[in-house]
Design an enzyme around this catalytic site. Structure first.
Site, short mmCIF file in Angstrom:
data_model
loop_
_atom_site.label_atom_id
_atom_site.label_comp_id
_atom_site.label_asym_id
_atom_site.label_seq_id
_atom_site.Cartn_x
_atom_site.Cartn_y
_atom_site.Cartn_z
N GLY A 1 0.83 -1.21 0.00
CA GLY A 1 0.00 0.00 0.00
C GLY A 1 0.86 1.25 0.00
N VAL B 1 1.55 3.72 2.49
CA VAL B 1 2.53 3.88 3.58
C VAL B 1 3.46 2.66 3.63
CG1 VAL B 1 2.83 4.09 6.07
CG2 VAL B 1 0.95 5.30 4.95
N ASN C 1 -2.85 -8.43 0.31
CA ASN C 1 -3.83 -9.11 -0.56
C ASN C 1 -4.18 -8.25 -1.77
OD1 ASN C 1 -5.50 -7.13 0.42
ND2 ASN C 1 -7.16 -8.49 1.03
N PHE D 1 -5.80 -5.51 -2.07
CA PHE D 1 -7.13 -4.90 -2.17
C PHE D 1 -7.01 -3.44 -2.62
CE2 PHE D 1 -10.74 -2.72 0.18
CZ PHE D 1 -11.63 -2.92 -0.85
N GLY E 1 -3.63 -1.96 -2.37
CA GLY E 1 -2.22 -1.81 -2.72
C GLY E 1 -1.94 -2.40 -4.09
N ASP F 1 -4.06 -12.80 2.96
CA ASP F 1 -5.07 -11.96 3.58
C ASP F 1 -4.93 -12.11 5.10
OD1 ASP F 1 -7.62 -11.15 4.68
OD2 ASP F 1 -8.36 -11.15 2.61
N VAL F 2 -4.80 -10.99 5.82
CA VAL F 2 -4.57 -11.08 7.26
C VAL F 2 -5.74 -11.66 8.05
CG1 VAL F 2 -2.80 -9.27 7.50
CG2 VAL F 2 -5.23 -8.64 7.63
N LEU G 1 -0.12 -2.97 9.11
CA LEU G 1 -0.72 -1.86 8.36
C LEU G 1 -1.90 -2.30 7.51
CD1 LEU G 1 2.14 -0.68 9.09
CD2 LEU G 1 2.10 0.45 6.87
N TYR H 1 -14.55 1.28 10.00
CA TYR H 1 -13.12 1.62 10.10
C TYR H 1 -12.79 2.08 11.52
CZ TYR H 1 -8.70 3.96 8.79
OH TYR H 1 -7.39 4.37 8.69
P1 NAD Z 1 -3.51 1.70 1.65
O1 NAD Z 1 -4.92 1.35 1.35
O2 NAD Z 1 -2.68 2.31 0.58
O3 NAD Z 1 -2.72 0.44 2.21
C1 NAD Z 1 -3.33 -0.62 2.90
C2 NAD Z 1 -2.74 -1.91 2.39
O4 NAD Z 1 -3.33 -3.02 3.10
C3 NAD Z 1 -3.00 -2.14 0.90
O5 NAD Z 1 -1.83 -2.55 0.24
C4 NAD Z 1 -4.06 -3.24 0.90
O6 NAD Z 1 -4.03 -4.02 -0.28
C5 NAD Z 1 -3.69 -4.02 2.15
N1 NAD Z 1 -4.80 -4.80 2.71
C6 NAD Z 1 -6.08 -4.37 2.91
N2 NAD Z 1 -6.80 -5.37 3.43
C7 NAD Z 1 -5.96 -6.43 3.59
C8 NAD Z 1 -6.12 -7.75 4.07
N3 NAD Z 1 -7.30 -8.19 4.53
N4 NAD Z 1 -5.03 -8.58 4.07
C9 NAD Z 1 -3.84 -8.15 3.60
N5 NAD Z 1 -3.64 -6.91 3.11
C10 NAD Z 1 -4.68 -6.05 3.11
O7 NAD Z 1 -3.55 2.67 2.93
P2 NAD Z 1 -2.37 3.45 3.65
O8 NAD Z 1 -2.70 4.88 3.60
O9 NAD Z 1 -1.07 2.97 3.20
O10 NAD Z 1 -2.62 3.00 5.17
C11 NAD Z 1 -1.80 2.04 5.81
C12 NAD Z 1 -2.26 1.88 7.26
O11 NAD Z 1 -2.12 3.13 7.94
C13 NAD Z 1 -3.71 1.45 7.38
O12 NAD Z 1 -3.81 0.53 8.44
C14 NAD Z 1 -4.42 2.74 7.73
O13 NAD Z 1 -5.57 2.50 8.50
C15 NAD Z 1 -3.36 3.48 8.52
N6 NAD Z 1 -3.59 4.93 8.46
C16 NAD Z 1 -3.30 5.63 7.32
C17 NAD Z 1 -3.56 6.98 7.26
C18 NAD Z 1 -3.25 7.81 6.05
O14 NAD Z 1 -3.58 8.99 6.05
N7 NAD Z 1 -2.63 7.29 5.03
C19 NAD Z 1 -4.13 7.63 8.38
C20 NAD Z 1 -4.43 6.87 9.50
C21 NAD Z 1 -4.15 5.52 9.54
#
Ligand code: NAD
Ligand code: UDP
Length: 319
Positions: A11, A13, A33, A35, A37, A57-58, A72, A144
């Site tokens: 994803g 971050v 997984n 979804f 990313g 998938d977690v 994450l 969420y």
């Molecule tokens: P993102 O959607 O780009 O990344 C999330 C990743 O998790 C993706 O690669 C996705 O494919 C993967 N994923 C989702 N469901 C999954 C599952 N069931 N099994 C395995 N992989 C799965 O989001 P991001 O912005 O990179 O956020 C990363 C983390 O940081 C998240 O947990 C999010 O809640 C947290 N967060 C982000 C922000 C922000 O502003 N970016 C703010 C607060 C919290």
């Protein structure tokens, strides 16, 4: 050399975190997984023999001998986490149980990527970690917000009951390269609209505020948190305290892109928080003076450059 598992590593971050951990000489397992990313975010790491990619998938158990886990995995944008809310809450809750179970078995240290959303539509401003929040348990953001709140509870209970070494960070709005251009978040939406000369969609009156953190500052804070004193568990806020209205953000993006886009006003989504700003005193104190270094215009310029390249690539493949 540590072996580190990053769930959600493909994803936005996660991809920056994987790169930084590899650069520091660690072995990294990136679990995703796909979804939200994409392999594109981490394809440049795939030649590194210390980088391993796992499609998983977690919500299902996973086993690997690791020293540290950054958890994450979870869609982060409202559009994506509301697409399948039941799956979102399962990812946060069942995913946390599975990763905590793994941490317990292999005695790994585990960090949870929690969120400022645990504060909901806050009645305390700026938000400190001891504020319990103002969250609707049955609204469109609840899958969420409540999923992440329950994950924090699970982390604390695995620590208290099973002595798992945990770390909890609460991330405030973060942006930068590798954001999904279609995930509906405000920074990616406004930049893509400005670059394409489309109308910029302001939800509500645009006077709601957010505090935007550039991704490199977040990754620095995450690593410092993982390496912090064992008795410091968090939760700790990681965000940039500079607060902007969505109108100010739109105007800045129009200025930096030189766009001729116009603003249009659309209905405000349900339960959209009116304001959000982190108090980062705790992070400064516990994480060796950590604070964000990259302010909005500088970070936006880097992000605009990324999206410009993405648009060029897209146009290149068109017949
Ligand atoms: P993102 O959607 O780009 O990344 C999330 C990743 O998790 C993706 O690669 C996705 O494919 C993967 N994923 C989702 N469901 C999954 C599952 N069931 N099994 C395995 N992989 C799965 O989001 P991001 O912005 O990179 O956020 C990363 C983390 O940081 C998240 O947990 C999010 O809640 C947290 N967060 C982000 C922000 C922000 O502003 N970016 C703010 C607060 C919290
Ligand atoms: N927003 C907006 N236009 C958009 C997308 C979002 O005005 O095209 C607003 C949204 O209503 C919210 C803020 O921008 O008030 C931040 O939205 P985002 O989805 O990025 O993050 P979150 O609401 O989870 O902080």
């Amino acid at each position: 050399m540590k072996r580190i598992l990053v769930t959600g590593g493909a994803g936005f971050v996660g991809s920056h975190l994987c790169e930084r951990l590899l650069n520091e000489g660690n072995e990294v397992i990136c679990l995703d997984n796909y979804f939200t990313g994409t392999k594109k975010n981490i394809v440049h790491l795939m030649d590194n023999p210390y980088f391993e990619l796992v499609r998983h998938d977690v919500t299902h158990t996973y086993f690997a001998e690791v020293d540290e886990i950054y958890n994450l995995a979870c869609p982060a944008s409202p559009v994506h986490y509301q697409y399948n809310p039941i799956k979102t809450i399962k990812t946060s809750v069942v995913g946390a149980v599975n990763m905590l179970g793994l941490a317990k078995r292999v005695k790994a240290k585990i960090l949870q990527a929690s969120t400022s959303e645990v504060y909901g539509d806050p009645q305390v401003h700026p938000q400190t970690e001891d504020y319990w929040g103002h969250v609707n348990p049955i609204g469109i953001r609840s899958c969420y917000d409540e999923g992440k709140r329950c994950a924090e509870t699970l982390f604390m209970d695995y620590h208290l009951q099973n002595k798992v070494v945990i770390k909890i960070i609460r991330i405030f709005n973060t942006y930068g390269p590798n954001m999904n251009p279609n995930d509906g978040r405000v920074v990616s939406n406004f930049i893509m609209q400005a670059l394409r000369g489309e109308n910029i969609t302001i939800f509500g009156d645009g006077l709601q505020t957010r505090s935007f953190q550039y991704v490199d500052d977040l990754v620095e804070g995450m690593i410092r948190m993982m390496d912090s004193e064992p008795d410091f568990l968090g939760p700790v806020n990681l965000g940039n305290p500079n607060e902007f209205t969505m109108l100010e953000l739109a105007e800045t993006i129009i200025k930096l892109t030189g766009s001729s886009s116009k603003l249009i006003f659309m209905p405000l989504p349900q339960d959209d928080p009116k304001q959000r700003q982190p108090d980062i005193s705790l992070a400064k104190e516990k994480l060796n003076g950590w604070e964000p270094n990259i302010q909005l215009e500088k970070g936006l310029l880097k992000t605009i450059h990324y999206f410009k390249e993405l648009i060029k690539e897209e146009e290149g493949v068109k017949p």
